[in-house]
Design a protein around this motif. Sequence first.
Motif, PDB file in Angstrom:
ATOM      1  N   LEU A 263     -11.218   1.969 -10.853  1.00  0.00           N
ATOM      2  CA  LEU A 263      -9.209   2.233 -10.988  1.00  0.00           C
ATOM      3  C   LEU A 263      -8.585   2.623 -13.080  1.00  0.00           C
ATOM      4  O   LEU A 263      -7.902   3.290 -12.937  1.00  0.00           O
TER       5      LEU A 263
ATOM      6  N   THR B  75      -2.003  -9.192  -5.360  1.00  0.00           N
ATOM      7  CA  THR B  75      -1.219  -8.066  -5.275  1.00  0.00           C
ATOM      8  C   THR B  75      -1.814  -8.064  -6.644  1.00  0.00           C
ATOM      9  O   THR B  75      -1.101  -8.082  -7.523  1.00  0.00           O
TER      10      THR B  75
ATOM     11  N   GLY C 263      -9.462  -3.605   0.566  1.00  0.00           N
ATOM     12  CA  GLY C 263      -9.552  -2.412  -0.701  1.00  0.00           C
ATOM     13  C   GLY C 263      -9.988  -1.121  -0.160  1.00  0.00           C
ATOM     14  O   GLY C 263     -10.239  -1.154   1.583  1.00  0.00           O
ATOM     15  N   ILE C 264     -10.063  -0.392  -0.927  1.00  0.00           N
ATOM     16  CA  ILE C 264     -10.565   1.559  -0.542  1.00  0.00           C
ATOM     17  C   ILE C 264     -11.773   1.551  -0.289  1.00  0.00           C
ATOM     18  O   ILE C 264     -11.738   2.410   0.253  1.00  0.00           O
TER      19      ILE C 264
ATOM     20  N   GLU D 226      -3.802  -1.002  -4.215  1.00  0.00           N
ATOM     21  CA  GLU D 226      -4.679  -0.569  -3.032  1.00  0.00           C
ATOM     22  C   GLU D 226      -4.854  -1.326  -2.148  1.00  0.00           C
ATOM     23  O   GLU D 226      -6.022  -1.153  -1.032  1.00  0.00           O
TER      24      GLU D 226
ATOM     25  N   GLN E 101     -12.729   0.045   4.290  1.00  0.00           N
ATOM     26  CA  GLN E 101     -11.905   0.844   5.426  1.00  0.00           C
ATOM     27  C   GLN E 101     -12.519   0.408   6.641  1.00  0.00           C
ATOM     28  O   GLN E 101     -12.815   1.654   7.322  1.00  0.00           O
TER      29      GLN E 101
ATOM     30  N   LYS F 145       1.160  -1.032   0.456  1.00  0.00           N
ATOM     31  CA  LYS F 145      -0.181  -0.042   0.176  1.00  0.00           C
ATOM     32  C   LYS F 145       1.039   1.640   0.141  1.00  0.00           C
ATOM     33  O   LYS F 145       0.600   1.982  -0.299  1.00  0.00           O
TER      34      LYS F 145
END
Length: 242
Positions: free
Chosen positions: A107, A65, A166-167, A33, A170, A28
């Motif tokens: 992305l 990844t 992932g984003i 990400e 969180q 990261k």
Amino acid sequence: MITINKAHKLIITIVKKGCAKKVVKASKLAGAEGGTVLIGSGTGVHENKSFLGITIAPEKEIILTLVNSQICNKVLSAINEEAKLCHPGTGLAIMLCPKQIMGINHLIGLNDTNEHMEGKSQVESQAILYDLIVTIVNKGDADLVVDASKNAGAEGGTIISGRGTGIHEQAKLFNILIEPEKDIVLTLIDRTKTEQVLEQIDIEAGINQPGKGISFVLQVEKTIGINHVLNKMVNEKFNDHA
């Protein structure tokens, strides 16, 4: 919806149990990400351990990844530095080029499926007969993926449990980052059916929605253990000519 991949790489890192969190953190910091962590076991030439004459297979953590090609070397170097992969017995990392990817519109800046489909390049015909579709979803959604794959012509799928963030995920509890559990579905498919399987997975599992998951395709060069499929194809061709 379906991306002919030229811009992303898949890094697979295998390390000793307990090291995955550091690898994901290093990835990261280098621009990735997130990552998906799987639990496995295995030994290398530097890890031949035994107890009372019984060989012990150390537990491993496998990190998947997916990164942009522009930063893949940077991420790989960060993983190498953090996990000290240059030292014997610490682990290894490999980098692959997924043939197709679905579920990463955030992305690549794609919001309109039609524009994407109009702009995709044609794939040259190849002699490879099979693809491996790898789908990573939230725990509990694997059955949706398997059912969708079957509805599109696949014979089934293999489900593996993992974890990763992932984003869009969180989540924290008492300021501690929580890594959601994941289901990973491996689907071996006749490459002529790959796109329709991916489309069906998106329809039934909503892969292209943020936080729902990701699918990517790897080319298969050789297969073992699918004689029943080959026999079925031979019988179908025989009946067509009968």
